[in-house]
Design an enzyme around this catalytic site. Sequence first.
Site, short mmCIF file in Angstrom:
data_model
loop_
_atom_site.label_atom_id
_atom_site.label_comp_id
_atom_site.label_asym_id
_atom_site.label_seq_id
_atom_site.Cartn_x
_atom_site.Cartn_y
_atom_site.Cartn_z
N CYS A 48 0.84 -1.21 0.00
CA CYS A 48 0.00 0.00 0.00
C CYS A 48 0.86 1.25 0.00
O CYS A 48 0.55 2.24 -0.67
CB CYS A 48 -0.90 0.02 1.24
SG CYS A 48 -2.02 -1.37 1.33
C1 BEZ Z 1 0.62 -4.77 1.84
O1 BEZ Z 1 0.18 -3.65 1.61
O2 BEZ Z 1 1.81 -5.03 1.73
C2 BEZ Z 1 -0.30 -5.87 2.26
C3 BEZ Z 1 -1.40 -5.62 3.03
C4 BEZ Z 1 -2.24 -6.67 3.41
C5 BEZ Z 1 -1.95 -7.97 3.02
C6 BEZ Z 1 -0.86 -8.21 2.20
C7 BEZ Z 1 -0.01 -7.17 1.83
#
Ligand code: BEZ
Length: 222
Positions: A48
């Site tokens: 994110c």
């Molecule tokens: C991420 O943003 O890296 C992420 C968030 C939730 C689950 C898997 C990855």
Amino acid sequence: MSGKALNIGDQFPNFTAETSEGRIDFYDWMQDSWAILFSHPADFTPVCTTELSRVAALIPEFQKRGVKPIALSCDTVKSHKGWIEDIKSFGKLSSFDYPIIADDKRELALKFNMLDKDEINAEGIPLTCRAVFVVDDKKKLRLSILYPATTGRNFDEILRVIDSLQLTQTKSVATPADWKQGGKCMVLPTVKAEDVPKLFPDGIETIELPSGKSYLRITPQP
Ligand code: BEZ
């Protein structure tokens, strides 16, 4: 209870929400622009952070197309404000110029069917997937994409689709596989042969096919 799935062409429902830039009414915030609303599983997560940083760097590209970005994550405004500092640092950004909706009660995530049953947080609650909604200036849904939490989005592809949406709403063409701005386009199947000279005065190329049907008509981008 989740909301009704939205289809392309549906009116995108208005909503109010707290954001990192204060409370907004979505339609008022959009004004006469298009919008891209994109959701995230959670603040302070790696993929994110790369996505929000990429969109911040692409703001001039969204502006050129008259599109306002708005992110959504299932955390509070306070959390978003702290996270924005990380996003700026990661992306070497001097500012962060679009709002993040604080959907900590998951109201919008439910309303817009953005929850991912396979991504459960430490409290056993489903997280939002990476949804993308492109809404036009008439508040119609023009594109919807769902990615799982483990796959970051390609925002060059999203800009490419916006270019196609904006081109094909005024010209009688569709854009082929891997098309990019300025590339050759396909004449819409609904365009009758007798209307081609008027609509495409520079001419078109019709590809010969084993079927003998002349549906594959190519034109420079109008
Ligand atoms: C991420 O943003 O890296 C992420 C968030 C939730 C689950 C898997 C990855």
